[in-house]
Design a protein around this motif. Structure first.
Motif, PDB file in Angstrom:
ATOM      1  N   ASN A 114     -10.509  16.140  -1.999  1.00  0.00           N
ATOM      2  CA  ASN A 114     -10.619  15.677  -0.620  1.00  0.00           C
ATOM      3  C   ASN A 114     -10.347  14.188  -0.415  1.00  0.00           C
ATOM      4  O   ASN A 114     -10.034  13.771   0.693  1.00  0.00           O
ATOM      5  N   ALA A 115     -10.459  13.371  -1.448  1.00  0.00           N
ATOM      6  CA  ALA A 115     -10.320  11.921  -1.264  1.00  0.00           C
ATOM      7  C   ALA A 115      -8.964  11.568  -0.671  1.00  0.00           C
ATOM      8  O   ALA A 115      -7.930  12.115  -1.073  1.00  0.00           O
ATOM      9  N   GLY A 116      -8.977  10.648   0.291  1.00  0.00           N
ATOM     10  CA  GLY A 116      -7.719  10.227   0.901  1.00  0.00           C
ATOM     11  C   GLY A 116      -7.921   9.040   1.812  1.00  0.00           C
ATOM     12  O   GLY A 116      -9.044   8.727   2.209  1.00  0.00           O
ATOM     13  N   ILE A 117      -6.828   8.376   2.126  1.00  0.00           N
ATOM     14  CA  ILE A 117      -6.846   7.252   3.058  1.00  0.00           C
ATOM     15  C   ILE A 117      -5.777   7.477   4.121  1.00  0.00           C
ATOM     16  O   ILE A 117      -4.839   8.254   3.919  1.00  0.00           O
ATOM     17  N   SER A 118      -5.897   6.751   5.237  1.00  0.00           N
ATOM     18  CA  SER A 118      -4.948   6.924   6.339  1.00  0.00           C
ATOM     19  C   SER A 118      -3.732   6.018   6.221  1.00  0.00           C
ATOM     20  O   SER A 118      -2.650   6.343   6.703  1.00  0.00           O
ATOM     21  N   GLY A 119      -3.882   4.847   5.601  1.00  0.00           N
ATOM     22  CA  GLY A 119      -2.757   3.937   5.442  1.00  0.00           C
ATOM     23  C   GLY A 119      -2.414   3.189   6.710  1.00  0.00           C
ATOM     24  O   GLY A 119      -3.122   3.247   7.720  1.00  0.00           O
ATOM     25  N   ALA A 120      -1.297   2.494   6.658  1.00  0.00           N
ATOM     26  CA  ALA A 120      -0.866   1.644   7.775  1.00  0.00           C
ATOM     27  C   ALA A 120      -0.384   2.480   8.958  1.00  0.00           C
ATOM     28  O   ALA A 120       0.021   3.635   8.803  1.00  0.00           O
ATOM     29  N   ILE A 121      -0.428   1.882  10.135  1.00  0.00           N
ATOM     30  CA  ILE A 121       0.182   2.475  11.324  1.00  0.00           C
ATOM     31  C   ILE A 121       1.541   1.804  11.506  1.00  0.00           C
ATOM     32  O   ILE A 121       1.636   0.662  11.960  1.00  0.00           O
ATOM     33  N   ALA A 122       2.579   2.497  11.102  1.00  0.00           N
ATOM     34  CA  ALA A 122       3.925   1.937  11.169  1.00  0.00           C
ATOM     35  C   ALA A 122       4.936   3.046  10.959  1.00  0.00           C
ATOM     36  O   ALA A 122       4.626   4.087  10.371  1.00  0.00           O
ATOM     37  N   ASN A 123       6.154   2.816  11.453  1.00  0.00           N
ATOM     38  CA  ASN A 123       7.202   3.811  11.281  1.00  0.00           C
ATOM     39  C   ASN A 123       7.900   3.632   9.933  1.00  0.00           C
ATOM     40  O   ASN A 123       7.566   2.739   9.151  1.00  0.00           O
ATOM     41  N   ALA A 124       8.889   4.481   9.677  1.00  0.00           N
ATOM     42  CA  ALA A 124       9.541   4.484   8.371  1.00  0.00           C
ATOM     43  C   ALA A 124      10.203   3.150   8.049  1.00  0.00           C
ATOM     44  O   ALA A 124      10.150   2.678   6.899  1.00  0.00           O
ATOM     45  N   ILE A 125      10.804   2.518   9.029  1.00  0.00           N
ATOM     46  CA  ILE A 125      11.524   1.272   8.795  1.00  0.00           C
ATOM     47  C   ILE A 125      10.569   0.118   8.526  1.00  0.00           C
ATOM     48  O   ILE A 125      10.829  -0.750   7.684  1.00  0.00           O
ATOM     49  N   ASP A 160       3.655  -1.977  -0.088  1.00  0.00           N
ATOM     50  CA  ASP A 160       2.384  -1.923  -0.818  1.00  0.00           C
ATOM     51  C   ASP A 160       1.485  -0.822  -0.271  1.00  0.00           C
ATOM     52  O   ASP A 160       0.813  -0.113  -1.039  1.00  0.00           O
ATOM     53  N   ASP A 161       1.449  -0.672   1.050  1.00  0.00           N
ATOM     54  CA  ASP A 161       0.647   0.384   1.668  1.00  0.00           C
ATOM     55  C   ASP A 161       1.177   1.763   1.278  1.00  0.00           C
ATOM     56  O   ASP A 161       0.400   2.694   1.044  1.00  0.00           O
ATOM     57  N   PHE A 162       2.503   1.889   1.232  1.00  0.00           N
ATOM     58  CA  PHE A 162       3.085   3.175   0.862  1.00  0.00           C
ATOM     59  C   PHE A 162       2.683   3.555  -0.558  1.00  0.00           C
ATOM     60  O   PHE A 162       2.280   4.699  -0.822  1.00  0.00           O
ATOM     61  N   ASP A 163       2.767   2.590  -1.470  1.00  0.00           N
ATOM     62  CA  ASP A 163       2.391   2.865  -2.858  1.00  0.00           C
ATOM     63  C   ASP A 163       0.916   3.243  -2.970  1.00  0.00           C
ATOM     64  O   ASP A 163       0.542   4.145  -3.736  1.00  0.00           O
ATOM     65  N   ARG A 164       0.070   2.576  -2.199  1.00  0.00           N
ATOM     66  CA  ARG A 164      -1.373   2.845  -2.273  1.00  0.00           C
ATOM     67  C   ARG A 164      -1.706   4.235  -1.721  1.00  0.00           C
ATOM     68  O   ARG A 164      -2.487   4.980  -2.320  1.00  0.00           O
ATOM     69  N   ILE A 165      -1.099   4.584  -0.596  1.00  0.00           N
ATOM     70  CA  ILE A 165      -1.414   5.894  -0.011  1.00  0.00           C
ATOM     71  C   ILE A 165      -0.879   7.020  -0.890  1.00  0.00           C
ATOM     72  O   ILE A 165      -1.516   8.078  -1.038  1.00  0.00           O
ATOM     73  N   MET A 166       0.258   6.797  -1.522  1.00  0.00           N
ATOM     74  CA  MET A 166       0.787   7.807  -2.433  1.00  0.00           C
ATOM     75  C   MET A 166      -0.088   7.925  -3.692  1.00  0.00           C
ATOM     76  O   MET A 166      -0.276   9.025  -4.219  1.00  0.00           O
TER      77      MET A 166
END
Length: 254
Positions: free
Chosen positions: A87-98, A103-109
């Motif tokens: 169940n553990a998870g985070i929401s990450g940044a609010i931003a589009n693909a571009i 760093d946020d992408f790596d952390r959420i993955m």
């Protein structure tokens, strides 16, 4: 009627100290299970520990060694690991693909994808050896369609859905079931944090906008998600595997 009791079963729940994870610990304990509550070292385990036969495990879901430690602790509660709620998870940044921060992408993955993968790998290996068990991964309705401003979260939940189906096929011959719960917005700190980001001066003002995508017009509750989890890990769902189960107030019906 098929028995839905969880008496005598041993579960590992990640992200267990609050939100959906905490509700899951409480619901599984109410059903008779013993639970390893796996969360970060800085988590407040007090509510989870008060739920019943619960052992706290502080660790990091992205570390293989911590997964082995959680399994070892679970085996002190019983002779096998019957349930994993990944169940553990985070929401990450609010931003589009571009614009999404790398760093946020790596952390959420790392947390949402690698953490789920390691749970499937190590607990699944244990279940494979004992030829029984149920793994339930927390996904989201975001794993079914694109979203303009939560690019990383959406990508991670598509990955969880794919891992769920692939693992279900691989482990079915060994008597292990693998499923995913797919909630719509739920009344947890993750959503409250999103409200604060969208409307810092008046976070609750963002709630109607976030809830309006659900035909029922409200957030789900952690307890509603945990009730479905309890069914999925029980013998009443013995012929279910590989399913992505929406608990979404009708969101995916649209």
């Amino acid at each position: 009627m098929i028995e839905q009791s969880l008496a005598g079963r041993v579960a590992i729940v990640t992200g267990a100290a609050r939100g959906i994870g905490l509700a899951a610990v409480q619901r599984l304990c109410a059903g008779g299970a013993s639970v390893v509550a796996f969360d970060r070292p800085d988590a407040d385990y007090s509510a989870a520990l008060s739920a019943g036969r619960v052992a706290a495990f502080s660790g990091d879901v992205v570390k293989s060694s911590d997964w082995q430690g959680a399994i070892d602790l679970a085996l002190t509660l019983g002779d096998k690991v019957d349930i994993l709620f990944n169940n553990a998870g985070i929401s990450g940044a609010i931003a589009n693909a571009i614009d999404y921060p790398e760093d946020d992408f790596d952390r959420i993955m790392a947390i949402n994808v690698r953490g789920v993968y390691l749970g499937i790998k190590y607990v699944g290996r244990c279940m494979q050896a004992q030829r029984s068990g149920v793994i339930v991964n927390t996904s989201s309705v975001s794993g079914f369609g694109g979203s303009g401003n939560i690019f990383g979260y959406t990508a991670s939940k598509f990955a969880v859905n794919g891992m769920t189906k692939s693992a279900a096929i691989a482990l079915a011959p060994d008597g292990v079931r693998v499923l995913a719960l797919c909630p719509s917005p739920t009344a947890t700190e993750m959503m409250f944090q999103l409200e604060r980001r969208l409307s810092p001066s008046d976070p609750e003002a963002a709630r109607p906008q976030l809830a309006q995508g659900t035909p029922m017009g409200r957030y789900g509750t952690p307890e509603e998600i945990a009730d479905v989890l309890a069914f999925l890990v029980s013998d009443a769902a013995a012929f279910m595997t590989g399913a992505l189960v929406p608990v979404d107030g009708g969101t995916l019906a649209k």
